[in-house]
Design an enzyme around this catalytic site. Structure first.
Site, mmCIF file in Angstrom:
data_model
loop_
_atom_site.group_PDB
_atom_site.id
_atom_site.type_symbol
_atom_site.label_atom_id
_atom_site.label_comp_id
_atom_site.label_asym_id
_atom_site.label_seq_id
_atom_site.Cartn_x
_atom_site.Cartn_y
_atom_site.Cartn_z
ATOM 1 N N ASP A 75 43.175 43.297 47.136
ATOM 2 C CA ASP A 75 42.484 42.075 46.693
ATOM 3 C C ASP A 75 41.258 41.811 47.566
ATOM 4 O O ASP A 75 41.192 42.252 48.715
ATOM 5 C CB ASP A 75 43.412 40.863 46.804
ATOM 6 C CG ASP A 75 44.452 40.818 45.701
ATOM 7 O OD1 ASP A 75 44.540 41.778 44.925
ATOM 8 O OD2 ASP A 75 45.185 39.812 45.632
ATOM 9 N N ASP A 76 40.319 41.057 46.995
ATOM 10 C CA ASP A 76 39.218 40.389 47.713
ATOM 11 C C ASP A 76 37.987 41.240 47.981
ATOM 12 O O ASP A 76 37.030 40.761 48.581
ATOM 13 C CB ASP A 76 39.690 39.788 49.046
ATOM 14 C CG ASP A 76 40.743 38.710 48.864
ATOM 15 O OD1 ASP A 76 41.074 38.398 47.705
ATOM 16 O OD2 ASP A 76 41.238 38.195 49.880
ATOM 17 N N HIS A 126 39.446 39.375 39.905
ATOM 18 C CA HIS A 126 40.034 38.489 40.915
ATOM 19 C C HIS A 126 39.188 37.224 41.044
ATOM 20 O O HIS A 126 39.021 36.689 42.144
ATOM 21 C CB HIS A 126 40.141 39.224 42.245
ATOM 22 C CG HIS A 126 41.111 38.607 43.212
ATOM 23 N ND1 HIS A 126 42.360 38.123 42.836
ATOM 24 C CD2 HIS A 126 41.035 38.385 44.553
ATOM 25 C CE1 HIS A 126 42.990 37.643 43.884
ATOM 26 N NE2 HIS A 126 42.207 37.778 44.950
ATOM 27 N N HIS A 130 36.456 33.211 44.021
ATOM 28 C CA HIS A 130 37.651 33.155 44.865
ATOM 29 C C HIS A 130 37.648 31.862 45.689
ATOM 30 O O HIS A 130 37.972 31.848 46.880
ATOM 31 C CB HIS A 130 37.723 34.375 45.789
ATOM 32 C CG HIS A 130 39.114 34.672 46.289
ATOM 33 N ND1 HIS A 130 39.689 33.991 47.341
ATOM 34 C CD2 HIS A 130 40.038 35.571 45.886
ATOM 35 C CE1 HIS A 130 40.900 34.465 47.567
ATOM 36 N NE2 HIS A 130 41.141 35.428 46.687
ATOM 37 N N HIS A 221 44.821 43.978 51.242
ATOM 38 C CA HIS A 221 43.458 43.453 51.115
ATOM 39 C C HIS A 221 42.499 44.418 51.814
ATOM 40 O O HIS A 221 42.702 44.729 52.995
ATOM 41 C CB HIS A 221 43.348 42.063 51.750
ATOM 42 C CG HIS A 221 44.224 41.037 51.108
ATOM 43 N ND1 HIS A 221 45.574 40.965 51.364
ATOM 44 C CD2 HIS A 221 43.942 40.054 50.222
ATOM 45 C CE1 HIS A 221 46.092 39.969 50.657
ATOM 46 N NE2 HIS A 221 45.137 39.396 49.953
#
Length: 258
Positions: A75-76, A126, A130, A221
């Site tokens: 993620d991210d 995602h 965010h 991540h």
């Protein structure tokens, strides 16, 4: 399993007669407040624990798979320092992964997004920003975030992404409506590394390896040197256990792109 609509229906069904009995002074008011507190608690915990599938159904694993597969997910990103290192390690160990990318970071590093795809990995949505307050966004703002990232990826790759991971794993009725409207797959996890916390590399690795087995989805991540160190040790561990990391769509037997 608890579901928001069922819980809401049950609460209304119980609340109305309780309120009526309280007004007629057959009951004290505390059962009403207790019921409302229970409803509020379930709503909050259901929002923060994606595995509950309280507001919408997410896919967290595929324990029915006959293959010795797991799915490593990130993620991210994309991150200019750490995503290329993750890609290098994945190539070294002949592993595939899924990268849930943030739209604003794709705009800054489109070449990394293309590199992810060119090496046989899949990408997912995602959100665009965010934002820490994403769980409080209106339906229009949620849709705008997802569509912005979707359009950005399509412009760069000609692919329409169908995989979505909620920011922070937070879900709510607005996010559920957006997922339904856009016809995307909400992807969760069942092995959380906690690699973004202050825990050491050793602790994070043990947290994963003590529980991982075939069919699992692992959450990492691609945003720190610690995660890169954990990733190499994890890939070595999987090799020893005769487990292979594949893309999450392959593990779940769904389509990554429309």
């Amino acid at each position: 399993m608890l579901r928001r609509k069922r819980v809401n229906t049950a609460v209304v069904f119980l609340l109305l007669p309780l309120v009526a009995l309280c007004f007629m002074e057959y009951l004290p008011w505390w059962p009403v407040f207790a019921l409302l507190f229970l409803w509020f608690s379930l709503t909050v915990f259901g929002s923060f624990f994606i595995q509950w599938n309280y507001h919408l159904t997410s896919r967290h694993s595929n324990k029915k798979t006959e293959n010795n597969w797991v799915a490593i997910t990130f993620d991210d990103g994309p991150n200019p320092e750490f995503t290329p290192k993750a890609l290098e390690l994945l190539a070294k160990y002949n592993a595939k992964a899924t990268f849930f990318c943030v739209g604003q970071r794709i705009e800054k590093h489109p070449e990394i997004l293309k590199q992810i795809i060119s090496q046989g990995h899949t990408i997912g949505n995602h959100t665009y920003s965010h934002a820490n307050t994403f769980g409080f966004f209106s339906l229009d703002k949620v849709l705008n975030e997802l569509v912005q990232t979707e359009n950005l990826v399509h412009t760069l790759t000609e692919k329409k992404i169908k995989l979505y991971r909620p920011a922070f794993g937070v879900t709510n009725p607005q996010i559920a409506k957006a997922v339904d409207k856009l016809k995307v797959h909400s992807i969760g996890w069942n092995v959380r590394s906690l690699d973004t916390t202050s825990r050491s590399e050793e602790t994070v690795l043990k947290r994963i390896t003590h529980k991982v087995s075939k069919g699992d989805i692992i959450l990492l991540h691609d945003t720190s040197e610690k995660t890169i160190a954990v990733l190499e040790q994890l890939l070595l561990f999987l090799r020893k256990k005769n487990l292979s990391s594949v893309t999450v769509d392959r593990l779940l037997e769904i389509e990554a792109y429309a």
